[in-house]
Design a protein around this motif. Structure first.
Motif, short mmCIF file in Angstrom:
data_model
loop_
_atom_site.label_atom_id
_atom_site.label_comp_id
_atom_site.label_asym_id
_atom_site.label_seq_id
_atom_site.Cartn_x
_atom_site.Cartn_y
_atom_site.Cartn_z
N GLY A 258 0.90 -1.15 0.26
CA GLY A 258 -0.29 -0.63 -0.23
C GLY A 258 0.92 1.49 0.14
O GLY A 258 0.01 2.52 -0.07
N TYR A 259 2.08 1.17 0.19
CA TYR A 259 3.24 2.71 0.19
C TYR A 259 3.01 3.60 -0.42
O TYR A 259 2.40 4.54 -0.91
N GLN A 260 2.99 3.24 -2.37
CA GLN A 260 2.58 3.89 -3.20
C GLN A 260 1.91 4.65 -3.24
O GLN A 260 1.39 5.45 -3.79
N PHE A 261 0.68 3.48 -3.90
CA PHE A 261 -1.23 4.48 -3.09
C PHE A 261 -1.31 5.22 -2.51
O PHE A 261 -1.66 6.11 -2.78
N SER A 262 -0.60 4.94 -1.17
CA SER A 262 -0.79 5.64 0.06
C SER A 262 0.18 6.86 -0.21
O SER A 262 -0.67 8.06 0.13
N VAL A 263 0.68 7.24 -0.35
CA VAL A 263 2.11 8.71 -0.63
C VAL A 263 1.23 8.96 -1.93
O VAL A 263 0.93 10.28 -1.99
N LEU B 25 -8.12 6.25 7.75
CA LEU B 25 -8.49 5.79 6.67
C LEU B 25 -7.44 4.74 6.27
O LEU B 25 -5.79 5.16 6.62
N ILE B 26 -8.15 3.75 6.50
CA ILE B 26 -7.26 2.68 5.82
C ILE B 26 -6.86 2.44 4.83
O ILE B 26 -7.84 2.02 3.73
N VAL B 27 -5.27 2.65 4.13
CA VAL B 27 -4.52 2.67 2.81
C VAL B 27 -3.72 1.00 2.55
O VAL B 27 -3.65 0.43 2.56
N GLU B 28 -4.81 0.28 1.87
CA GLU B 28 -4.05 -1.28 1.21
C GLU B 28 -4.33 -0.83 -0.37
O GLU B 28 -4.97 -0.44 -0.95
N ALA B 29 -3.39 -2.06 -0.95
CA ALA B 29 -2.93 -1.81 -2.31
C ALA B 29 -4.07 -2.93 -2.94
O ALA B 29 -4.82 -2.48 -3.86
N ILE B 30 -4.17 -4.16 -2.35
CA ILE B 30 -5.74 -5.08 -2.79
C ILE B 30 -5.68 -6.05 -1.43
O ILE B 30 -5.32 -6.25 -0.84
N VAL B 31 -7.04 -5.63 -2.10
CA VAL B 31 -8.30 -6.37 -0.45
C VAL B 31 -8.71 -7.48 -1.91
O VAL B 31 -9.14 -7.20 -2.49
N GLY B 32 -8.10 -8.22 -1.39
CA GLY B 32 -8.48 -9.82 -2.34
C GLY B 32 -10.01 -10.32 -1.62
O GLY B 32 -11.19 -10.00 -2.22
#
Length: 169
Positions: free
Chosen positions: A78-83, A138-145
């Motif tokens: 989630g790092y880059q998406f969060s940034v 706000l929880i930021v996650e790259a992928i929620v499967g």
């Protein structure tokens, strides 16, 4: 132009790309040479992703008003998406009459042991999230499967009694 019903449906359902979508030709893009043998097409161009990230930032600002946000970034994915998302919120905040103070905190989720999925979820960096009490999270996650990991994380975060929890993924 779509009517309001269509817009709310798009916001709720997101953008759907059919399985038969052939993607865009690589001739339309510049990409690093070391990817040349690995790519067949581009499914979603970077500009479209960034436009959607800005739209999401606008939605977050609308939902949270002028309240402080604690961004809980789920590492590593989630790092880059969060940034990108935090940058868009900051830019929108600077260019409007509203300012949304943000604090970013990082956690890491582990549900694998030696490449095997386990029932237990270990949350690194979440030992004391008492600072979330009464805050908008706000929880930021790259992928929620499957959503199983997110449900466990939400239950953990809810125990600290935040004012509101939103998930961006």
């Amino acid at each position: 132009m779509a009517d309001d019903g269509d817009l709310s449906s798009q916001r709720r359902d997101g953008i759907v790309i059919g399985d038969d979508w052939p993607g865009y030709s690589l001739d339309l893009f510049s990409y690093p040479a070391h990817y040349a043998g690995d790519l067949d097409c581009v499914i979603i161009p970077h500009g479209v992703i960034m436009d959607r990230t800005e739209r999401l930032a606008r939605n977050i600002m609308d939902d949270l008003g002028n309240h402080d946000i604690v961004v809980l970034c789920v590492l590593k994915g989630g790092y880059q998406f969060s940034v990108d998302l935090v940058d868009r919120i900051k830019a929108l905040s600077c260019n409007s009459n509203r300012s949304i103070p943000m604090r970013v905190h990082f956690i890491r989720l582990k549900s694998y042991l030696n490449d095997q999925s386990t029932e237990d979820l270990h949350i690194v960096g979440a030992e004391d999230l008492s600072f979330l009490t009464g805050k908008n999270v706000l929880i930021v996650e790259a992928i929620v499967g499957t959503g199983k990991t997110m449900k466990t994380l939400l239950k953990h975060v809810e125990a600290f009694k935040p004012n509101m929890i939103k998930v961006a993924g």
